[in-house]
Design a protein around this motif. Structure first.
Motif, PDB file in Angstrom:
ATOM      1  N   UNK A 142     -67.652 -38.895  13.511  1.00  0.00           N
ATOM      2  CA  UNK A 142     -69.116 -38.639  13.706  1.00  0.00           C
ATOM      3  C   UNK A 142     -69.073 -37.187  14.371  1.00  0.00           C
ATOM      4  N   UNK A 143     -68.554 -36.980  15.460  1.00  0.00           N
ATOM      5  CA  UNK A 143     -68.504 -35.873  16.118  1.00  0.00           C
ATOM      6  C   UNK A 143     -67.981 -34.630  15.211  1.00  0.00           C
ATOM      7  N   UNK A 144     -66.982 -34.912  14.451  1.00  0.00           N
ATOM      8  CA  UNK A 144     -66.582 -33.692  13.741  1.00  0.00           C
ATOM      9  C   UNK A 144     -67.518 -33.552  12.613  1.00  0.00           C
ATOM     10  N   UNK A 145     -68.353 -34.455  12.211  1.00  0.00           N
ATOM     11  CA  UNK A 145     -69.417 -34.132  11.202  1.00  0.00           C
ATOM     12  C   UNK A 145     -70.520 -33.406  11.793  1.00  0.00           C
ATOM     13  N   UNK A 146     -70.821 -33.616  13.072  1.00  0.00           N
ATOM     14  CA  UNK A 146     -71.919 -33.033  13.833  1.00  0.00           C
ATOM     15  C   UNK A 146     -71.417 -31.505  13.951  1.00  0.00           C
ATOM     16  N   UNK A 147     -70.039 -31.301  14.391  1.00  0.00           N
ATOM     17  CA  UNK A 147     -69.246 -30.123  14.542  1.00  0.00           C
ATOM     18  C   UNK A 147     -69.577 -28.842  13.139  1.00  0.00           C
ATOM     19  N   UNK A 148     -69.681 -29.862  12.082  1.00  0.00           N
ATOM     20  CA  UNK A 148     -69.650 -29.196  10.733  1.00  0.00           C
ATOM     21  C   UNK A 148     -71.274 -28.946  10.176  1.00  0.00           C
ATOM     22  N   UNK A 149     -71.960 -29.243  11.097  1.00  0.00           N
ATOM     23  CA  UNK A 149     -73.406 -29.242  10.728  1.00  0.00           C
ATOM     24  C   UNK A 149     -73.965 -30.302   9.957  1.00  0.00           C
TER      25      UNK A 149
ATOM     26  N   UNK B 226     -74.331 -35.558  18.616  1.00  0.00           N
ATOM     27  CA  UNK B 226     -73.078 -35.099  19.532  1.00  0.00           C
ATOM     28  C   UNK B 226     -72.739 -35.992  20.457  1.00  0.00           C
ATOM     29  N   UNK B 227     -73.634 -37.013  20.804  1.00  0.00           N
ATOM     30  CA  UNK B 227     -73.340 -38.322  21.784  1.00  0.00           C
ATOM     31  C   UNK B 227     -72.762 -39.419  21.203  1.00  0.00           C
ATOM     32  N   UNK B 228     -72.522 -39.383  19.933  1.00  0.00           N
ATOM     33  CA  UNK B 228     -71.888 -40.491  19.287  1.00  0.00           C
ATOM     34  C   UNK B 228     -70.352 -40.563  19.595  1.00  0.00           C
ATOM     35  N   UNK B 229     -69.854 -41.537  20.153  1.00  0.00           N
ATOM     36  CA  UNK B 229     -68.570 -41.433  20.530  1.00  0.00           C
ATOM     37  C   UNK B 229     -67.318 -41.728  19.398  1.00  0.00           C
ATOM     38  N   UNK B 230     -67.922 -41.746  18.239  1.00  0.00           N
ATOM     39  CA  UNK B 230     -66.894 -41.892  17.078  1.00  0.00           C
ATOM     40  C   UNK B 230     -66.283 -40.389  16.821  1.00  0.00           C
ATOM     41  N   UNK B 231     -64.997 -40.443  16.526  1.00  0.00           N
ATOM     42  CA  UNK B 231     -64.397 -39.131  16.278  1.00  0.00           C
ATOM     43  C   UNK B 231     -64.884 -38.548  14.991  1.00  0.00           C
TER      44      UNK B 231
ATOM     45  N   UNK C 223     -83.834 -54.973   8.219  1.00  0.00           N
ATOM     46  CA  UNK C 223     -83.750 -53.466   8.045  1.00  0.00           C
ATOM     47  C   UNK C 223     -82.515 -53.100   8.142  1.00  0.00           C
ATOM     48  N   UNK C 224     -82.412 -51.778   7.719  1.00  0.00           N
ATOM     49  CA  UNK C 224     -80.802 -51.347   7.695  1.00  0.00           C
ATOM     50  C   UNK C 224     -81.260 -49.729   8.301  1.00  0.00           C
ATOM     51  N   UNK C 225     -80.354 -49.333   9.097  1.00  0.00           N
ATOM     52  CA  UNK C 225     -80.132 -47.893   9.190  1.00  0.00           C
ATOM     53  C   UNK C 225     -78.916 -47.301   8.818  1.00  0.00           C
ATOM     54  N   UNK C 226     -78.963 -46.216   8.277  1.00  0.00           N
ATOM     55  CA  UNK C 226     -77.577 -45.486   7.829  1.00  0.00           C
ATOM     56  C   UNK C 226     -77.709 -44.305   7.496  1.00  0.00           C
ATOM     57  N   UNK C 227     -78.592 -43.773   6.118  1.00  0.00           N
ATOM     58  CA  UNK C 227     -78.475 -42.490   5.718  1.00  0.00           C
ATOM     59  C   UNK C 227     -78.464 -41.512   6.779  1.00  0.00           C
ATOM     60  N   UNK C 228     -77.569 -40.575   6.831  1.00  0.00           N
ATOM     61  CA  UNK C 228     -77.758 -39.472   7.826  1.00  0.00           C
ATOM     62  C   UNK C 228     -78.009 -38.203   6.931  1.00  0.00           C
ATOM     63  N   UNK C 229     -79.404 -38.531   6.360  1.00  0.00           N
ATOM     64  CA  UNK C 229     -79.666 -37.449   5.628  1.00  0.00           C
ATOM     65  C   UNK C 229     -81.118 -37.933   5.417  1.00  0.00           C
TER      66      UNK C 229
END
Length: 167
Positions: A134-141, A127-132, A86-92
């Motif tokens: 990822x956090x920027x993407x979360x901030x942009x919705x 927002x818990x993701x430590x990757x910069x 299995x794969x996990x990935x699309x963030x949609x």
């Protein structure tokens, strides 16, 4: 009658794949299997398992390196038991809406191992993701948790059904 042992191994940098593996393991245990959920980089021998489920996070079209190395390290033994990937990935929500074929590297690994099936589940970007990035993407919705527990459980039940048929 001996309880069948299933290894659920995952390669994940930030945890959404681990959550999928945990859900698969819980479901298999509820179905009467002895499921061992572990990070892929800790798996050195699969001989004690009746079946193996191996998952990896997708990033930029590539499967997680820990999952790839686990598959390579155990390739000979994996060829002699049922394997699911299995794969996990699309963030949609695309993984919920349609079947997503495995990326080229995973398709190649499926063929090498004789894997029975591959499924792509949604990933999680919170927002818990430590990757910069990822956090920027979360901030942009652009984030969210796109893992569908019902879909994961349904797939785990199918694996359990298939393992029940092999014994």
């Amino acid at each position: 009658m001996t309880t069948k042992r299933v290894l659920v191994a995952y390669g994940s940098k930030h945890g959404s794949t681990a959550g999928i593996a945990d859900e698969i393991g819980r479901t298999l245990r509820d179905d009467g299997f002895d499921a061992d959920v572990r990070p892929a980089d800790t798996v050195t021998d699969v001989r004690d398992y009746d079946g193996v489920v191996l998952g990896g996070a997708l990033y930029a079209g590539h499967w997680n390196g820990e999952a790839r190395r686990c598959a390579r390290r155990n390739a000979e033994q994996l060829r002699h038991r049922p394997v699911w990937l299995f794969s996990s990935g699309p963030v949609d929500s695309s993984a919920e809406q349609r079947d997503i074929p495995p990326v080229r590297g995973v398709a190649r690994r499926m063929k090498q191992l004789g894997a029975r099936e591959h499924v792509t589940f949604g990933g999680a970007l919170t927002a818990d993701n430590p990757d910069l990035v990822a956090r920027a993407m979360v901030r942009h919705g652009k984030g969210g948790d796109f893992r569908d527990p019902a879909r994961i459980r349904a797939w785990a039940h199918r694996i359990g059904d298939a393992l029940g048929e092999t014994g």
